[in-house]
Design a protein around this motif. Structure first.
Motif, short mmCIF file in Angstrom:
data_model
loop_
_atom_site.label_atom_id
_atom_site.label_comp_id
_atom_site.label_asym_id
_atom_site.label_seq_id
_atom_site.Cartn_x
_atom_site.Cartn_y
_atom_site.Cartn_z
N SER A 74 113.47 -28.96 46.72
CA SER A 74 112.11 -29.38 47.04
C SER A 74 111.17 -28.20 46.91
O SER A 74 111.55 -27.07 47.18
CB SER A 74 112.05 -29.94 48.46
N GLY A 75 109.97 -28.48 46.46
CA GLY A 75 108.99 -27.42 46.30
C GLY A 75 107.68 -27.80 46.95
O GLY A 75 107.42 -28.97 47.23
N ALA A 76 106.84 -26.82 47.18
CA ALA A 76 105.55 -27.06 47.82
C ALA A 76 104.53 -27.58 46.83
O ALA A 76 103.52 -28.16 47.22
CB ALA A 76 105.05 -25.77 48.46
N SER A 77 104.78 -27.37 45.54
CA SER A 77 103.82 -27.84 44.54
C SER A 77 104.57 -28.43 43.35
O SER A 77 105.76 -28.21 43.17
CB SER A 77 102.93 -26.68 44.08
N VAL A 78 103.85 -29.19 42.53
CA VAL A 78 104.44 -29.80 41.34
C VAL A 78 104.79 -28.70 40.35
O VAL A 78 103.95 -27.86 40.02
CB VAL A 78 103.44 -30.80 40.71
N PRO A 79 106.05 -28.66 39.86
CA PRO A 79 106.42 -27.62 38.91
C PRO A 79 105.72 -27.82 37.56
O PRO A 79 105.51 -28.94 37.12
CB PRO A 79 107.92 -27.79 38.77
N GLY A 115 106.50 -33.55 37.39
CA GLY A 115 106.20 -32.38 36.57
C GLY A 115 107.39 -32.00 35.72
O GLY A 115 108.20 -32.84 35.33
N ASP A 158 110.45 -22.05 41.02
CA ASP A 158 109.58 -22.84 40.15
C ASP A 158 110.15 -22.92 38.73
O ASP A 158 109.50 -23.41 37.82
CB ASP A 158 108.16 -22.27 40.13
N THR A 166 107.31 -33.10 45.85
CA THR A 166 106.54 -32.67 44.69
C THR A 166 107.42 -32.10 43.59
O THR A 166 107.04 -32.09 42.43
CB THR A 166 105.49 -31.61 45.10
#
Length: 194
Positions: free
Chosen positions: A11-16, A54, A76, A50
């Protein structure tokens, strides 16, 4: 990861964003969607939030990172160890015979962020040599996943007929080298390489 354990996902904090950039010391192979299919084909929820939209750049680890310093793998990107290349990716120079040219217990560091995916195949391994370090502090919500290329391909092929689990032995694994006796050494007086 094997069997799709509930509650664990990258899981990431922003769209890759696959922007064609890789961390210093790694090289761009391509993007995840081109190599495996879009993230929306994820049959087991490997990516979540997120991170499930992406695209990711896929970056290859060097065959050897032997300098003093840190090779930082950020979450990322997705990382590959070159296919079927023994030993694969070696961190440091402490995997050689102590009497070999180039042997040194170099203070090389491999740092892997939580939520990072690394894959390999065949005889390829991730080797941390004597004198080198690996810093890999994953969490339940953002584990560090080391797996086979086959397992990733099976999970993103958009076919429910393909098992999402691959057989054991899809890659050589993670090796942490120390000074323990080895029953596989050959020769007289000097240990074999590795």
């Amino acid at each position: 990861f094997f069997g799709g354990t509930a509650g664990t996902a990258l899981s990431g904090a922003s769209v890759p964003v696959a922007d064609g950039s890789c961390p210093v010391g790694t090289t761009l192979v391509g993007n995840f969607a081109a190599l495996f299919g879009p993230l929306s084909n994820d049959e087991t929820g490997l990516f979540s939030g997120t991170a499930a939209t992406g695209n990711y750049d896929v970056c290859r680890l060097p065959a050897r990172f032997g300098s003093a310093g840190t090779l930082a793998l950020t979450n990322d990107n997705v990382y590959e160890i070159e296919a079927d290349s023994f030993p694969g990716a070696v961190i440091g120079n402490g995997d050689l015979q102590r009497t070999a040219v180039g042997y040194a217990e170099t203070p090389s560091v491999l740092s892997i962020e939580p939520g990072t995916l690394v894959y390999a195949s065949g005889r390829s391994a991730l080797v941390i040599g004597r004198g080198a370090q690996i810093i890999a502090n994953g969490t339940a919500a953002a584990p560090i996943v080391l797996t086979s290329r086959t397992q990733i391909a099976n999970r993103f092929d958009a076919s429910s007929a393909t098992s999402t689990d691959a057989a054991a032995g899809g890659w050589a694994g993670l090796a942490l080298l120390g000074r323990a006796p080895d029953s596989q050494c050959t020769g007289t007086g000097q240990p074999a390489d590795f």
